[in-house]
Design a protein around this motif. Structure first.
Motif, short mmCIF file in Angstrom:
data_model
loop_
_atom_site.label_atom_id
_atom_site.label_comp_id
_atom_site.label_asym_id
_atom_site.label_seq_id
_atom_site.Cartn_x
_atom_site.Cartn_y
_atom_site.Cartn_z
N ASP A 124 54.04 7.05 65.78
CA ASP A 124 53.34 6.05 66.82
C ASP A 124 53.56 5.01 66.25
OD1 ASP A 124 51.94 8.41 67.51
OD2 ASP A 124 50.73 8.38 65.62
N CYS B 254 46.81 8.37 62.93
CA CYS B 254 47.07 8.16 64.30
C CYS B 254 45.63 7.56 64.97
CB CYS B 254 47.22 9.50 65.22
SG CYS B 254 48.49 10.81 64.50
N ARG C 103 46.05 13.68 61.28
CA ARG C 103 46.21 13.10 62.35
C ARG C 103 45.39 11.68 62.22
NH1 ARG C 103 48.09 15.65 66.72
NH2 ARG C 103 48.64 13.89 67.50
N CYS D 10 51.59 9.44 70.12
CA CYS D 10 50.73 10.62 70.63
C CYS D 10 49.43 10.38 71.14
CB CYS D 10 50.28 11.39 69.24
SG CYS D 10 49.24 10.77 68.29
N ASN E 278 53.19 4.38 62.34
CA ASN E 278 52.68 5.77 61.79
C ASN E 278 53.71 6.41 61.53
OD1 ASN E 278 51.66 8.01 60.68
ND2 ASN E 278 50.64 8.41 62.55
N CYS F 168 54.14 10.30 62.46
CA CYS F 168 53.87 10.81 63.78
C CYS F 168 54.90 10.08 64.82
CB CYS F 168 52.36 10.84 64.40
SG CYS F 168 52.04 11.65 65.70
ZN ZN Z 1 50.16 10.24 66.28
#
Ligand code: ZN
Length: 153
Positions: free
Chosen positions: A39, A126, A123, A63, A34, A37
């Motif tokens: 991730d 995520c 988000r 995260c 991702n 973010c």
């Molecule tokens: Zn994230």
């Protein structure tokens, strides 16, 4: 109150992840990212011939939502059949996209703690990352099973 409880479930999985580790003899594995973010989640699956997933491991970093979701996913999918995991995957996406309510999805158990993410579009990815990975693993294993069935004499 209920929000606090959900927060606690997510933090617990983030701090004490279930299923974190490598799976050297995986039947299928997938790494997804991702970039928004930062991730990264890798998922590895070991499945028996009857289509029951015996072990799910995840690796990666990012995260708390991405890593907690991966922990919850691996716990939830261990011991389930490929078909059951596909259904859990679809239900989780419906939950996060707001198409289904938590009260209609008791099978998702700890994953319901992530429902609040639907209010934060940035988000959503995520939370979905680990499920995207297991979805691809399961698709690959189902395809392989069907291929083997077709090649039987
Ligand atoms: Zn994230």
């Amino acid at each position: 109150m209920i929000e606090d409880l959900y927060q606690e479930v997510i933090l617990d999985h983030f701090k004490n992840p279930r299923g974190r580790g490598e799976l050297p003899e995986a039947d299928s594995s997938m790494v997804v990212y991702n970039p928004l973010c930062g991730d990264k989640v890798g998922v590895a699956v070991r499945a028996a011939d009857d289509g029951v997933v015996q072990e799910v491991k995840f690796s990666g970093q990012g995260c708390s939502i991405s890593q907690a979701s991966a922990s919850i996913m691996s716990e939830l999918c261990t011991g389930k059949s490929l078909v059951e995991i596909r259904a859990l995957h679809d239900d989780f996406l419906a939950l996060i996209k707001g198409n289904k309510l938590a009260s209609d999805l008791p099978n998702l158990s700890d994953a319901l703690a992530l429902e609040g993410v639907k209010r934060f579009p940035a988000r959503v990815r995520c939370a979905v990352l680990a499920w995207e990975a297991i979805g691809k693993c399961v698709d690959e294993l189902i395809e392989r099973q069907q291929g083997e069935a077709e090649s039987l004499p």
